[in-house]
Design a protein around this motif. Structure first.
Motif, PDB file in Angstrom:
ATOM      1  N   SER A  34       6.368   8.516  65.409  1.00  0.00           N
ATOM      2  CA  SER A  34       7.242   7.628  64.594  1.00  0.00           C
ATOM      3  C   SER A  34       7.800   8.629  63.319  1.00  0.00           C
ATOM      4  CB  SER A  34       6.667   6.593  63.845  1.00  0.00           C
ATOM      5  OG  SER A  34       5.521   6.945  62.645  1.00  0.00           O
ATOM      6  N   GLY A  35       7.942   9.677  63.494  1.00  0.00           N
ATOM      7  CA  GLY A  35       8.683  10.822  62.529  1.00  0.00           C
ATOM      8  C   GLY A  35      10.191  10.382  62.506  1.00  0.00           C
ATOM      9  N   GLY A  36      10.552  10.580  61.358  1.00  0.00           N
ATOM     10  CA  GLY A  36      12.138  10.295  61.305  1.00  0.00           C
ATOM     11  C   GLY A  36      12.920  11.413  61.154  1.00  0.00           C
ATOM     12  N   ASP A  37      14.280  11.073  61.254  1.00  0.00           N
ATOM     13  CA  ASP A  37      15.220  12.341  61.151  1.00  0.00           C
ATOM     14  C   ASP A  37      15.559  12.632  59.672  1.00  0.00           C
ATOM     15  OD1 ASP A  37      15.272  11.870  63.834  1.00  0.00           O
ATOM     16  OD2 ASP A  37      17.035  11.113  63.996  1.00  0.00           O
ATOM     17  N   GLY A  38      15.969  13.912  59.584  1.00  0.00           N
ATOM     18  CA  GLY A  38      16.321  14.501  58.134  1.00  0.00           C
ATOM     19  C   GLY A  38      17.812  13.957  58.044  1.00  0.00           C
ATOM     20  N   GLY A  39      18.141  13.937  56.769  1.00  0.00           N
ATOM     21  CA  GLY A  39      19.568  13.534  56.435  1.00  0.00           C
ATOM     22  C   GLY A  39      20.387  14.710  56.383  1.00  0.00           C
ATOM     23  N   LYS A  40      21.975  14.390  56.354  1.00  0.00           N
ATOM     24  CA  LYS A  40      22.903  15.356  56.456  1.00  0.00           C
ATOM     25  C   LYS A  40      23.155  16.050  54.991  1.00  0.00           C
ATOM     26  CE  LYS A  40      27.627  15.942  57.353  1.00  0.00           C
ATOM     27  NZ  LYS A  40      27.913  16.665  56.041  1.00  0.00           N
ATOM     28  N   GLY A  41      23.597  17.265  54.660  1.00  0.00           N
ATOM     29  CA  GLY A  41      23.627  17.782  53.653  1.00  0.00           C
ATOM     30  C   GLY A  41      25.165  17.583  53.106  1.00  0.00           C
ATOM     31  N   GLY A  42      25.490  17.314  51.698  1.00  0.00           N
ATOM     32  CA  GLY A  42      26.657  17.092  51.142  1.00  0.00           C
ATOM     33  C   GLY A  42      27.460  18.273  51.370  1.00  0.00           C
ATOM     34  N   ASP A  43      28.941  17.832  51.640  1.00  0.00           N
ATOM     35  CA  ASP A  43      30.187  18.899  51.699  1.00  0.00           C
ATOM     36  C   ASP A  43      30.531  19.306  50.360  1.00  0.00           C
ATOM     37  OD1 ASP A  43      30.134  18.294  54.557  1.00  0.00           O
ATOM     38  OD2 ASP A  43      31.357  16.765  54.418  1.00  0.00           O
ATOM     39  N   VAL A  44      31.131  20.273  50.550  1.00  0.00           N
ATOM     40  CA  VAL A  44      32.106  20.716  48.925  1.00  0.00           C
ATOM     41  C   VAL A  44      33.546  20.253  49.306  1.00  0.00           C
ATOM     42  CG1 VAL A  44      32.820  22.578  47.836  1.00  0.00           C
ATOM     43  CG2 VAL A  44      30.445  22.329  48.554  1.00  0.00           C
ATOM     44  N   VAL A  45      34.305  19.223  48.434  1.00  0.00           N
ATOM     45  CA  VAL A  45      35.347  18.944  48.804  1.00  0.00           C
ATOM     46  C   VAL A  45      36.447  19.215  47.633  1.00  0.00           C
ATOM     47  CG1 VAL A  45      36.872  16.718  49.483  1.00  0.00           C
ATOM     48  CG2 VAL A  45      34.537  17.123  50.248  1.00  0.00           C
ATOM     49  N   PHE A  46      37.566  19.572  47.745  1.00  0.00           N
ATOM     50  CA  PHE A  46      38.465  20.115  46.814  1.00  0.00           C
ATOM     51  C   PHE A  46      39.673  18.701  46.995  1.00  0.00           C
ATOM     52  CE2 PHE A  46      36.939  24.232  47.049  1.00  0.00           C
ATOM     53  CZ  PHE A  46      36.734  24.775  45.781  1.00  0.00           C
ATOM     54  N   VAL A  47      39.909  18.304  45.610  1.00  0.00           N
ATOM     55  CA  VAL A  47      40.833  17.274  45.697  1.00  0.00           C
ATOM     56  C   VAL A  47      42.077  17.409  44.714  1.00  0.00           C
ATOM     57  CG1 VAL A  47      41.122  14.746  44.978  1.00  0.00           C
ATOM     58  CG2 VAL A  47      39.278  15.627  45.848  1.00  0.00           C
ATOM     59  N   GLY A  48      43.316  17.538  45.158  1.00  0.00           N
ATOM     60  CA  GLY A  48      44.267  17.699  44.097  1.00  0.00           C
ATOM     61  C   GLY A  48      44.598  16.608  43.104  1.00  0.00           C
ATOM     62  N   GLU A  49      44.752  17.041  41.803  1.00  0.00           N
ATOM     63  CA  GLU A  49      44.968  16.167  40.611  1.00  0.00           C
ATOM     64  C   GLU A  49      46.066  16.528  39.841  1.00  0.00           C
ATOM     65  OE1 GLU A  49      44.505  13.249  38.234  1.00  0.00           O
ATOM     66  OE2 GLU A  49      42.883  13.356  39.712  1.00  0.00           O
ATOM     67  N   SER A  50      47.126  15.447  39.989  1.00  0.00           N
ATOM     68  CA  SER A  50      48.254  15.779  39.175  1.00  0.00           C
ATOM     69  C   SER A  50      48.216  15.792  37.699  1.00  0.00           C
ATOM     70  CB  SER A  50      49.348  14.748  39.342  1.00  0.00           C
ATOM     71  OG  SER A  50      48.890  13.594  38.914  1.00  0.00           O
ATOM     72  N   GLN A  51      47.155  15.432  37.070  1.00  0.00           N
ATOM     73  CA  GLN A  51      46.717  15.545  35.515  1.00  0.00           C
ATOM     74  C   GLN A  51      46.363  16.787  35.028  1.00  0.00           C
ATOM     75  OE1 GLN A  51      47.870  12.971  33.517  1.00  0.00           O
ATOM     76  NE2 GLN A  51      48.755  11.887  35.467  1.00  0.00           N
ATOM     77  N   LEU A  52      45.702  17.831  35.685  1.00  0.00           N
ATOM     78  CA  LEU A  52      45.326  18.989  35.438  1.00  0.00           C
ATOM     79  C   LEU A  52      46.641  20.094  35.833  1.00  0.00           C
ATOM     80  CD1 LEU A  52      41.976  18.985  37.377  1.00  0.00           C
ATOM     81  CD2 LEU A  52      42.387  18.573  35.078  1.00  0.00           C
ATOM     82  N   ASN A  53      46.416  21.062  34.689  1.00  0.00           N
ATOM     83  CA  ASN A  53      47.418  21.960  35.086  1.00  0.00           C
ATOM     84  C   ASN A  53      46.914  23.529  34.735  1.00  0.00           C
ATOM     85  OD1 ASN A  53      46.873  22.109  32.253  1.00  0.00           O
ATOM     86  ND2 ASN A  53      49.069  21.546  31.542  1.00  0.00           N
ATOM     87  N   THR A  54      45.527  23.674  34.827  1.00  0.00           N
ATOM     88  CA  THR A  54      45.027  24.951  34.495  1.00  0.00           C
ATOM     89  C   THR A  54      43.486  24.925  35.174  1.00  0.00           C
ATOM     90  OG1 THR A  54      44.195  26.564  32.953  1.00  0.00           O
ATOM     91  CG2 THR A  54      43.752  24.275  32.499  1.00  0.00           C
ATOM     92  N   LEU A  55      43.045  26.183  35.461  1.00  0.00           N
ATOM     93  CA  LEU A  55      41.847  26.394  36.352  1.00  0.00           C
ATOM     94  C   LEU A  55      40.743  26.635  35.354  1.00  0.00           C
ATOM     95  CD1 LEU A  55      42.908  28.250  39.425  1.00  0.00           C
ATOM     96  CD2 LEU A  55      42.372  26.042  39.250  1.00  0.00           C
ATOM     97  N   GLN A  56      41.044  26.347  34.175  1.00  0.00           N
ATOM     98  CA  GLN A  56      40.011  26.645  33.009  1.00  0.00           C
ATOM     99  C   GLN A  56      38.691  25.967  33.259  1.00  0.00           C
ATOM    100  OE1 GLN A  56      40.752  27.940  29.977  1.00  0.00           O
ATOM    101  NE2 GLN A  56      38.410  27.854  29.232  1.00  0.00           N
TER     102      GLN A  56
END
Length: 166
Positions: A34-56
């Motif tokens: 009755s051993g269960g399966d492990g969960g999936k690891g999280g992804d790294v996602v980049f999202v465009g944001e119009s309110q930002l204007n620098t990579l500070q």
């Protein structure tokens, strides 16, 4: 201070391990695996944001890691999947991997998965069959991707107004 170039290290989450467990109930003889399966690891996602204007924001925070998946549990319980790491970048950001363009974020809300999380491993309940009724094996979770990326902000050229000479 305006920053238009940043180097970051992204790490997706590792998958959780499956486990070896046995069904034990009071009136059930030889209950089986009755051993269960492990969960999936999280992804790294980049999202465009119009309110930002620098990579500070990436000047001092250079390691961006997603959450790892949890291990499986008894009674065929699946491990919890890791949370995705959502990173907001300005529109016009180019994401490069060792000099090659990986992605170009041109619109508000545009999502790019930069690093994929590892899959979770199977528990021993997954390996049960008519000939192997008591498997004593479980899989380890897969490793998440780990990359060193360059973020570059495309700039509009300075605009000068030219008029007729007096």
């Amino acid at each position: 201070m305006f920053v238009d170039l940043a180097k970051v290290k992204v790490k997706a989450g590792n998958g959780g391990d499956g486990i070896v467990a046995w069904r034990r109930e009071i009136y059930v003889d030889k209950g089986g695996p009755s051993g269960g399966d492990g969960g999936k690891g999280g992804d790294v996602v980049f999202v465009g944001e119009s309110q930002l204007n620098t990579l500070q924001d990436f000047r001092f925070n250079q390691l961006l890691a997603a959450e790892v998946g949890q291990n499986g549990a008894k009674q065929r319980k699946h491990g919890r999947s890791g949370e995705d790491k959502i990173i907001k970048v300005p529109v016009g950001t180019v994401i490069k991997l060792s000099g090659d363009i990986l992605a170009d974020i041109t619109e508000h809300g545009q999502k790019i998965v930069a690093a994929k999380g590892g899959e979770g491993g199977f528990g021993n309940a997954h390996f049960k069959s008519s000939t192997r009724q008591a498997p004593r094996i479980a899989e380890l979770g897969e490793k998440g991707e780990e990359l060193e990326l360059e973020l570059e902000l495309k700039l509009l050229a300075d605009v000068g107004l030219v008029g007729l000479p007096n």
